[in-house]
Motif scaffolding. Structure first.
Motif, PDB file in Angstrom:
ATOM      1  N   ASP A  84     -54.591  31.908   2.323  1.00 61.44           N
ATOM      2  CA  ASP A  84     -53.434  32.763   2.599  1.00 61.44           C
ATOM      3  C   ASP A  84     -53.104  33.544   1.323  1.00 61.44           C
ATOM      4  OD1 ASP A  84     -50.910  33.871   3.088  1.00 61.44           O
ATOM      5  OD2 ASP A  84     -50.201  32.110   4.193  1.00 61.44           O
ATOM      6  N   ILE A  85     -53.652  34.740   1.208  1.00 60.30           N
ATOM      7  CA  ILE A  85     -53.488  35.554  -0.001  1.00 60.30           C
ATOM      8  C   ILE A  85     -52.025  35.958  -0.209  1.00 60.30           C
ATOM      9  CG2 ILE A  85     -54.103  37.750  -1.105  1.00 60.30           C
ATOM     10  CD1 ILE A  85     -56.297  35.639  -1.279  1.00 60.30           C
ATOM     11  N   ILE A  86     -51.298  36.216   0.861  1.00 60.44           N
ATOM     12  CA  ILE A  86     -49.882  36.592   0.722  1.00 60.44           C
ATOM     13  C   ILE A  86     -49.086  35.455   0.097  1.00 60.44           C
ATOM     14  CG2 ILE A  86     -47.785  37.175   2.012  1.00 60.44           C
ATOM     15  CD1 ILE A  86     -49.671  38.674   3.994  1.00 60.44           C
ATOM     16  N   ARG A  87     -49.314  34.252   0.571  1.00 62.74           N
ATOM     17  CA  ARG A  87     -48.625  33.080   0.016  1.00 62.74           C
ATOM     18  C   ARG A  87     -49.062  32.823  -1.426  1.00 62.74           C
ATOM     19  NH1 ARG A  87     -48.775  27.046   2.593  1.00 62.74           N
ATOM     20  NH2 ARG A  87     -47.078  26.214   1.337  1.00 62.74           N
ATOM     21  N   ALA A  88     -50.352  32.993  -1.693  1.00 64.99           N
ATOM     22  CA  ALA A  88     -50.857  32.810  -3.060  1.00 64.99           C
ATOM     23  C   ALA A  88     -50.244  33.844  -4.005  1.00 64.99           C
ATOM     24  CB  ALA A  88     -52.382  32.918  -3.071  1.00 64.99           C
ATOM     25  N   LYS A  89     -50.112  35.087  -3.535  1.00 65.22           N
ATOM     26  CA  LYS A  89     -49.513  36.136  -4.366  1.00 65.22           C
ATOM     27  C   LYS A  89     -48.064  35.788  -4.701  1.00 65.22           C
ATOM     28  CE  LYS A  89     -48.396  41.057  -4.418  1.00 65.22           C
ATOM     29  NZ  LYS A  89     -48.433  42.302  -3.633  1.00 65.22           N
ATOM     30  N   GLN A  90     -47.318  35.294  -3.726  1.00 61.66           N
ATOM     31  CA  GLN A  90     -45.923  34.894  -3.975  1.00 61.66           C
ATOM     32  C   GLN A  90     -45.874  33.809  -5.044  1.00 61.66           C
ATOM     33  OE1 GLN A  90     -43.913  33.341  -0.508  1.00 61.66           O
ATOM     34  NE2 GLN A  90     -42.114  32.773  -1.661  1.00 61.66           N
ATOM     35  N   PHE A  91     -46.761  32.834  -4.953  1.00 61.71           N
ATOM     36  CA  PHE A  91     -46.787  31.725  -5.899  1.00 61.71           C
ATOM     37  C   PHE A  91     -47.173  32.194  -7.306  1.00 61.71           C
ATOM     38  CE2 PHE A  91     -49.196  28.477  -8.163  1.00 61.71           C
ATOM     39  CZ  PHE A  91     -48.242  27.482  -8.255  1.00 61.71           C
ATOM     40  N   TYR A  92     -48.330  32.812  -7.451  1.00 53.80           N
ATOM     41  CA  TYR A  92     -48.818  33.180  -8.776  1.00 53.80           C
ATOM     42  C   TYR A  92     -47.984  34.282  -9.419  1.00 53.80           C
ATOM     43  CZ  TYR A  92     -52.717  30.021  -8.319  1.00 53.80           C
ATOM     44  OH  TYR A  92     -53.472  28.883  -8.204  1.00 53.80           O
ATOM     45  N   SER A  93     -47.431  35.168  -8.628  1.00 49.16           N
ATOM     46  CA  SER A  93     -46.593  36.231  -9.186  1.00 49.16           C
ATOM     47  C   SER A  93     -45.234  35.715  -9.639  1.00 49.16           C
ATOM     48  CB  SER A  93     -46.429  37.369  -8.173  1.00 49.16           C
ATOM     49  OG  SER A  93     -47.676  38.022  -7.997  1.00 49.16           O
ATOM     50  N   ALA A  94     -44.912  34.478  -9.313  1.00 48.01           N
ATOM     51  CA  ALA A  94     -43.662  33.878  -9.776  1.00 48.01           C
ATOM     52  C   ALA A  94     -43.724  33.490 -11.246  1.00 48.01           C
ATOM     53  CB  ALA A  94     -43.311  32.651  -8.927  1.00 48.01           C
ATOM     54  N   PHE A  95     -44.952  33.333 -11.815  1.00 46.91           N
ATOM     55  CA  PHE A  95     -45.013  32.922 -13.214  1.00 46.91           C
ATOM     56  C   PHE A  95     -46.065  33.634 -14.064  1.00 46.91           C
ATOM     57  CE2 PHE A  95     -47.971  29.998 -11.234  1.00 46.91           C
ATOM     58  CZ  PHE A  95     -48.960  29.788 -12.186  1.00 46.91           C
ATOM     59  N   LEU A  96     -47.153  34.112 -13.497  1.00 48.54           N
ATOM     60  CA  LEU A  96     -48.170  34.737 -14.337  1.00 48.54           C
ATOM     61  C   LEU A  96     -47.698  36.012 -15.046  1.00 48.54           C
ATOM     62  CD1 LEU A  96     -51.518  34.118 -12.414  1.00 48.54           C
ATOM     63  CD2 LEU A  96     -50.674  33.028 -14.506  1.00 48.54           C
ATOM     64  N   PRO A  97     -46.897  36.882 -14.423  1.00 51.34           N
ATOM     65  CA  PRO A  97     -46.404  38.046 -15.166  1.00 51.34           C
ATOM     66  C   PRO A  97     -45.596  37.666 -16.412  1.00 51.34           C
ATOM     67  CG  PRO A  97     -46.201  38.450 -12.831  1.00 51.34           C
ATOM     68  CD  PRO A  97     -46.572  36.993 -12.996  1.00 51.34           C
ATOM     69  N   ALA A  98     -44.881  36.554 -16.368  1.00 50.10           N
ATOM     70  CA  ALA A  98     -44.112  36.111 -17.539  1.00 50.10           C
ATOM     71  C   ALA A  98     -45.022  35.685 -18.684  1.00 50.10           C
ATOM     72  CB  ALA A  98     -43.185  34.960 -17.150  1.00 50.10           C
ATOM     73  N   LEU A  99     -46.282  35.395 -18.378  1.00 47.49           N
ATOM     74  CA  LEU A  99     -47.258  35.040 -19.409  1.00 47.49           C
ATOM     75  C   LEU A  99     -48.084  36.252 -19.841  1.00 47.49           C
ATOM     76  CD1 LEU A  99     -48.463  31.611 -17.980  1.00 47.49           C
ATOM     77  CD2 LEU A  99     -46.841  32.018 -19.848  1.00 47.49           C
ATOM     78  N   GLY A 100     -47.715  37.433 -19.327  1.00 49.20           N
ATOM     79  CA  GLY A 100     -48.365  38.662 -19.726  1.00 49.20           C
ATOM     80  C   GLY A 100     -49.434  39.172 -18.771  1.00 49.20           C
ATOM     81  N   TYR A 101     -49.719  38.439 -17.709  1.00 47.52           N
ATOM     82  CA  TYR A 101     -50.760  38.851 -16.766  1.00 47.52           C
ATOM     83  C   TYR A 101     -50.268  39.967 -15.856  1.00 47.52           C
ATOM     84  CZ  TYR A 101     -53.849  34.988 -17.961  1.00 47.52           C
ATOM     85  OH  TYR A 101     -54.691  34.138 -18.623  1.00 47.52           O
ATOM     86  N   GLU A 102     -51.149  40.938 -15.616  1.00 44.89           N
ATOM     87  CA  GLU A 102     -50.865  42.026 -14.691  1.00 44.89           C
ATOM     88  C   GLU A 102     -51.723  41.832 -13.449  1.00 44.89           C
ATOM     89  OE1 GLU A 102     -51.733  45.508 -17.016  1.00 44.89           O
ATOM     90  OE2 GLU A 102     -49.845  45.339 -18.132  1.00 44.89           O
ATOM     91  N   LEU A 103     -51.172  42.167 -12.292  1.00 42.09           N
ATOM     92  CA  LEU A 103     -51.843  41.960 -11.012  1.00 42.09           C
ATOM     93  C   LEU A 103     -52.488  43.235 -10.509  1.00 42.09           C
ATOM     94  CD1 LEU A 103     -52.459  40.444  -8.331  1.00 42.09           C
ATOM     95  CD2 LEU A 103     -50.146  41.096  -7.585  1.00 42.09           C
ATOM     96  N   THR A 104     -53.717  43.097 -10.064  1.00 45.61           N
ATOM     97  CA  THR A 104     -54.397  44.123  -9.286  1.00 45.61           C
ATOM     98  C   THR A 104     -54.782  43.447  -7.979  1.00 45.61           C
ATOM     99  OG1 THR A 104     -55.312  45.112 -11.282  1.00 45.61           O
ATOM    100  CG2 THR A 104     -56.353  45.714  -9.190  1.00 45.61           C
ATOM    101  N   GLN A 105     -54.444  44.075  -6.873  1.00 43.52           N
ATOM    102  CA  GLN A 105     -54.743  43.481  -5.578  1.00 43.52           C
ATOM    103  C   GLN A 105     -55.638  44.414  -4.787  1.00 43.52           C
ATOM    104  OE1 GLN A 105     -51.288  42.255  -3.373  1.00 43.52           O
ATOM    105  NE2 GLN A 105     -52.464  41.682  -1.582  1.00 43.52           N
ATOM    106  N   GLY A 106     -56.630  43.845  -4.143  1.00 47.77           N
ATOM    107  CA  GLY A 106     -57.534  44.622  -3.312  1.00 47.77           C
ATOM    108  C   GLY A 106     -58.017  43.797  -2.147  1.00 47.77           C
ATOM    109  N   ALA A 107     -58.939  44.345  -1.403  1.00 48.57           N
ATOM    110  CA  ALA A 107     -59.478  43.645  -0.237  1.00 48.57           C
ATOM    111  C   ALA A 107     -60.134  42.325  -0.618  1.00 48.57           C
ATOM    112  CB  ALA A 107     -60.486  44.550   0.480  1.00 48.57           C
TER     113      ALA A 107
END
Length: 148
Positions: free
Chosen positions: A11-34
């Protein structure tokens, strides 16, 4: 050097909600694709990439994703307070607790860590070894924890 780590997710939508809750605070930027989610640390123009990247992808073979028994990915935070905040954010975004933030007797005196699982069951650690903060065996550790 480890260049990237990949975990599977059904479930990529659920995974995005989870990882986006903390990885940006560690400096990670998200790119999402197919192909799923790609979290990477920003790279200045002309500079070499900072590793590792972290990918969350559907499985290649189309079978359900499973968590590896004994596998874990650890992310370094800058402070003990950040470990606590990111652990709470990850739990609030669908993660499950595998170990509250704190020192562990089996590790070095400055290794402050929390453990959790993502919605797919992958085990993660968020830790800090900041030399400017109290260590496990110092008298100030209890006072520091009381203030936080």
């Amino acid at each position: 050097m480890i260049a990237y780590v990949t975990v599977g997710a059904d479930d990529i939508i659920r995974a995005k909600q989870f990882y986006s809750a903390f990885l940006p605070a560690l400096g990670y930027e998200l790119t999402q694709g197919a192909e799923g989610l790609s979290y990477a640390l920003p790279v200045a123009t002309g500079a070499q990439p900072v590793f590792p990247d972290f990918y969350v992808k559907p499985t290649f073979d189309g079978r359900p994703a499973t968590a590896g028994n004994g596998a874990m990915v650890a992310f370094e935070a800058s402070t003990q307070a950040q470990v606590r905040a990111l652990h709470a954010a990850a739990l609030g975004a669908g993660g499950t607790d595998e170990g509250q933030p704190g020192f562990r007797a089996a590790y070095g005196p400055r290794f402050y860590v929390s453990y959790l699982r993502d919605p797919q069951g992958n085990k993660l650690a968020i830790f800090s070894s900041n030399p400017d903060e109290p260590e496990r065996d110092s008298e100030s550790t209890a006072a520091h924890a009381a203030l936080s």
